[in-house]
Write a protein that holds these residues in place. Structure first.
Motif, mmCIF file in Angstrom:
data_model
loop_
_atom_site.group_PDB
_atom_site.id
_atom_site.type_symbol
_atom_site.label_atom_id
_atom_site.label_comp_id
_atom_site.label_asym_id
_atom_site.label_seq_id
_atom_site.Cartn_x
_atom_site.Cartn_y
_atom_site.Cartn_z
ATOM 1 N N GLU A 100 -3.599 -10.708 -3.729
ATOM 2 C CA GLU A 100 -4.220 -9.976 -2.627
ATOM 3 C C GLU A 100 -5.027 -10.930 -1.740
ATOM 4 O OE1 GLU A 100 -7.031 -6.015 -2.057
ATOM 5 O OE2 GLU A 100 -6.261 -6.546 -4.032
ATOM 6 N N LEU B 146 -2.863 -13.715 6.491
ATOM 7 C CA LEU B 146 -2.903 -12.806 7.642
ATOM 8 C C LEU B 146 -4.153 -13.024 8.497
ATOM 9 C CD1 LEU B 146 -1.524 -9.527 6.036
ATOM 10 C CD2 LEU B 146 -0.317 -11.190 7.449
ATOM 11 N N THR C 91 4.907 -2.680 3.028
ATOM 12 C CA THR C 91 3.500 -2.660 3.417
ATOM 13 C C THR C 91 2.783 -3.868 2.820
ATOM 14 O OG1 THR C 91 2.832 -1.379 1.489
ATOM 15 C CG2 THR C 91 3.514 -0.130 3.454
ATOM 16 N N ARG C 92 1.557 -4.034 3.238
ATOM 17 C CA ARG C 92 0.747 -5.136 2.723
ATOM 18 C C ARG C 92 0.587 -5.047 1.207
ATOM 19 N NH1 ARG C 92 -4.708 -6.986 5.631
ATOM 20 N NH2 ARG C 92 -5.410 -8.507 4.148
ATOM 21 N N VAL D 278 -2.548 -13.128 0.416
ATOM 22 C CA VAL D 278 -1.993 -12.383 1.550
ATOM 23 C C VAL D 278 -3.060 -12.188 2.622
ATOM 24 C CG1 VAL D 278 -1.068 -10.138 2.271
ATOM 25 C CG2 VAL D 278 -0.185 -11.244 0.218
ATOM 26 N N LYS D 279 -4.275 -11.825 2.199
ATOM 27 C CA LYS D 279 -5.368 -11.623 3.156
ATOM 28 C C LYS D 279 -5.683 -12.922 3.887
ATOM 29 C CE LYS D 279 -10.196 -10.074 3.457
ATOM 30 N NZ LYS D 279 -10.361 -10.761 4.684
#
Length: 106
Positions: free
Chosen positions: A23, A30, A2-3, A26-27
């Motif tokens: 975090e 994406l 998962t994320r 990754v954000k």
């Protein structure tokens, strides 16, 4: 995975990154990928694969419950095509596991 698993893995692997920084990374990645696809662009990550937008034309479908014809509007769908190295990696890691039972608990 998962994320949040990905964020945890990045924070563990790179000690200089705090959990919040991982975090955000990754954000950001994406979000950039989503924005590029929304604009109709193709995104290619060498060694992993490419993301693109495919077009599905309008068509006539059927309601499975009543059998009535239904107009399905055209739509744009995200599409992922794995790269050669990812395909080979996944193929090699699954050799010999095809005959394994689906439910090991029974």
């Amino acid at each position: 995975m998962t994320r949040s698993d990905l964020v945890d893995l990045l924070a563990e692997r790179f000690a200089q990154l705090t959990h919040r920084d991982a975090e955000l990374a990754v954000k950001t990645i994406l979000d950039a990928l989503s924005e590029a696809l929304e604009s109709g662009h193709r995104v290619e990550i060498r060694g992993f694969g490419s993301f693109s937008v495919s077009h599905r034309p309008a068509r006539i479908g059927r309601n499975p419950r009543s059998g009535e014809q239904v107009v399905v509007p055209e739509k744009r769908m995200p599409h992922f095509k794995p790269g050669k190295s990812l395909r080979l990696l996944v193929d090699q890691s699954t050799e010999g596991t095809i005959d394994a039972p689906l439910d090991a608990a029974s």
